[in-house]
Design a protein around this motif. Structure first.
Motif, PDB file in Angstrom:
ATOM      1  N   ASP A 296       1.775  11.303  -3.488  1.00  0.00           N
ATOM      2  CA  ASP A 296       1.009  11.747  -2.327  1.00  0.00           C
ATOM      3  C   ASP A 296       1.057  13.265  -2.157  1.00  0.00           C
ATOM      4  O   ASP A 296       0.604  13.810  -1.161  1.00  0.00           O
TER       5      ASP A 296
ATOM      6  N   LYS B 264      -1.080   1.721  -5.836  1.00  0.00           N
ATOM      7  CA  LYS B 264      -1.918   1.078  -4.819  1.00  0.00           C
ATOM      8  C   LYS B 264      -2.122   2.063  -3.673  1.00  0.00           C
ATOM      9  O   LYS B 264      -1.162   2.573  -3.097  1.00  0.00           O
TER      10      LYS B 264
ATOM     11  N   GLU C 173      -2.955   3.951  -0.120  1.00  0.00           N
ATOM     12  CA  GLU C 173      -2.601   3.723   1.278  1.00  0.00           C
ATOM     13  C   GLU C 173      -3.796   3.128   2.025  1.00  0.00           C
ATOM     14  O   GLU C 173      -4.955   3.423   1.732  1.00  0.00           O
TER      15      GLU C 173
ATOM     16  N   GLU D  89      -6.124   3.003   5.186  1.00  0.00           N
ATOM     17  CA  GLU D  89      -6.538   3.936   6.226  1.00  0.00           C
ATOM     18  C   GLU D  89      -7.080   3.167   7.436  1.00  0.00           C
ATOM     19  O   GLU D  89      -7.748   2.147   7.286  1.00  0.00           O
TER      20      GLU D  89
ATOM     21  N   ASP E 145       7.510   4.804  -4.557  1.00  0.00           N
ATOM     22  CA  ASP E 145       6.503   5.396  -3.684  1.00  0.00           C
ATOM     23  C   ASP E 145       5.422   6.053  -4.528  1.00  0.00           C
ATOM     24  O   ASP E 145       5.708   6.782  -5.476  1.00  0.00           O
TER      25      ASP E 145
ATOM     26  N   PRO F 202       0.833  -1.204   0.000  1.00  0.00           N
ATOM     27  CA  PRO F 202       0.000   0.000   0.000  1.00  0.00           C
ATOM     28  C   PRO F 202       0.871   1.258   0.000  1.00  0.00           C
ATOM     29  O   PRO F 202       1.881   1.330   0.707  1.00  0.00           O
ATOM     30  N   GLY F 203       0.497   2.236  -0.829  1.00  0.00           N
ATOM     31  CA  GLY F 203       1.281   3.459  -0.937  1.00  0.00           C
ATOM     32  C   GLY F 203       2.384   3.384  -1.969  1.00  0.00           C
ATOM     33  O   GLY F 203       3.115   4.354  -2.160  1.00  0.00           O
ATOM     34  N   GLN F 204       2.523   2.253  -2.657  1.00  0.00           N
ATOM     35  CA  GLN F 204       3.532   2.113  -3.696  1.00  0.00           C
ATOM     36  C   GLN F 204       2.878   2.113  -5.077  1.00  0.00           C
ATOM     37  O   GLN F 204       1.665   1.901  -5.210  1.00  0.00           O
TER      38      GLN F 204
END
Length: 424
Positions: free
Chosen positions: A379, A330, A332, A334, A376, A274-276
């Protein structure tokens, strides 16, 4: 008491010295990187009877080749291990079976002794046949072993005379071994058939073909190719895709090579946290004659078979390579307290729609180059990817706003000019 104090001070100084020495030595040892393998190059020189022809700067092709070799040997970088192999240098007879085995290593691949190598080249005289295929197989064996960059530079003035062993098929077989050996070819005669054969040999391994008709062109091009072997490059990793995602190899970020037969689909797997963002691209190379109108498809799917995103491209025979790619960010997670969120396994499917005439061999398959990167995800509002520029929405908004402002300014100027005209 005084003696004890002196001993204590002396021991303290000794320990401090040892500690400082160890402290300075340990980081140095830790920082030392493993020695990189030296790049390997083998020059394969045609010494067949046709090299006697005098059509290069008023001298024979053999004389021009020797002069060029001397200049090249003087300029070989220290880190390069170089060898020399000949073809057609020893058997002058008419027995084709014997003549087509006439290839040998003149100077072994290793640290270069320039004087010894020049002496060996000076003894050569144009002699026999042109067994290019056997010479390439011999050169591949000369360079085998290790992870170093490997390159063959073939210099010839004619076609292979030792069929049915097709040197183009030999080059494809060498490429299919997955040893990342590049073959560059140089032709001394601007003949269409020779050019087609040498181009096919080079393209099968990702190399280049060059036509040279002057001594300085020959030496300059060979120097350039030897220097290129010394340049740091990313060495692709050979992999083998599967027929389904469940059996596919797990890939990490890097460059990979594979082979894909006509109409085949290859599967690979990549883990994305997640976050990548997964960024993947594929290139398929037509290293043989193929029919016009073809395409390449790359899809990212879940392990359950749901398509996430795809990329595709089509061609019409105007290029020898076709590429496509995709990006999958993908989101993040929560509201999770987990320090190590689970990665999602993404299945990558690669397919192509090449076809070929019945006379063309389909094995080995077409070369495939796969690039995988996991970075990453976006964001920050400053990252244009976060605004969907890749889908065109942000760019469309900018164009609409620009057009609106331009229209207003143009309208105001037009009304002002009309008002001035009426006043005057």
């Amino acid at each position: 008491m005084i003696i004890r104090k002196r001993l204590t001070v002396g021991l303290g100084i000794l320990l401090a010295t040892l500690t400082a020495g160890l402290g300075s030595a340990l980081p140095a040892a830790a920082d030392e990187a493993p020695a990189k393998a030296s790049p390997k190059v083998e020059l394969v020189l045609d010494v067949s009877g046709s090299m006697r022809t005098r059509d290069i700067d008023g001298q024979s092709r053999m004389t021009a080749a020797k002069q060029a070799f001397n200049e090249v040997l003087d300029a070989v970088p220290e880190q390069v291990e170089l060898g020399i192999r000949t073809l057609g240098a020893n058997y002058p007879g008419d027995d084709r079976k014997v003549g087509c085995k006439d290839t040998r290593q003149l100077y072994p691949v290793g640290p270069l002794d320039r004087t010894e190598a020049k002496t060996a080249v000076a003894t050569l005289a144009p002699t026999g046949w042109t067994p290019i295929g056997p010479a390439l197989l011999g050169a591949a064996d000369d360079l085998k072993g290790g992870d170093a960059t490997r390159r063959i530079v073939l210099i010839t003035d004619g076609e292979d005379t030792c069929g049915p062993l097709d040197p183009c098929e030999v080059a494809r077989d060498i490429a299919a071994r997955g040893i990342h050996l590049v073959i560059d070819t140089l032709g001394l005669v601007p003949n269409t058939k020779i050019r087609e054969q040498l181009t096919c040999i080079a393209e099968a391994t990702g190399g280049t073909y060059t036509a040279v008709q002057h001594t300085d062109e020959l030496s300059g091009r060979v120097k350039q190719l030897v220097d290129r072997a010394a340049e740091p490059v990313v060495t692709p990793v050979a992999t083998e895709g599967a027929n389904s995602c469940a059996d596919a190899p797990q890939l990490k970020p890097g460059l990979y090579t594979d082979r894909e037969t006509f109409g085949q689909h290859r599967w690979y797997r990549v883990d994305v946290l997640p976050g990548q963002e997964l960024r993947a691209s594929v290139s398929v190379f037509a290293d043989r004659a193929v029919n016009n109108d073809y395409g390449v498809l790359m899809r990212a799917l879940t392990v359950h078979g749901r398509e996430i995103v795809r990329g595709s491209e089509s061609g019409t025979g105007r290029t020898d390579a076709i590429s496509s790619g995709l990006r999958y960010p993908k989101a993040e997670l929560e509201g999770t307290d987990s320090d190590k969120p689970a990665a999602e396994t993404v299945c990558l499917q690669v397919g192509s729609s090449f076809s070929a005439p019945a006379s063309v061999k389909t094995q080995p398959g077409l070369p495939v180059e796969l690039t995988i990167d996991v970075v990453d995800g976006p964001d920050d509002a400053a990252d244009v990817a976060a605004f969907g520029l890749g889908r065109g929405w942000w760019l469309l908004g900018v164009l609409v706003l620009t057009g609106l402002l331009a229209g207003l300014v143009f309208g105001w100027i037009s009304r002002w000019r009309i008002a001035v005209w009426r006043t005057n």
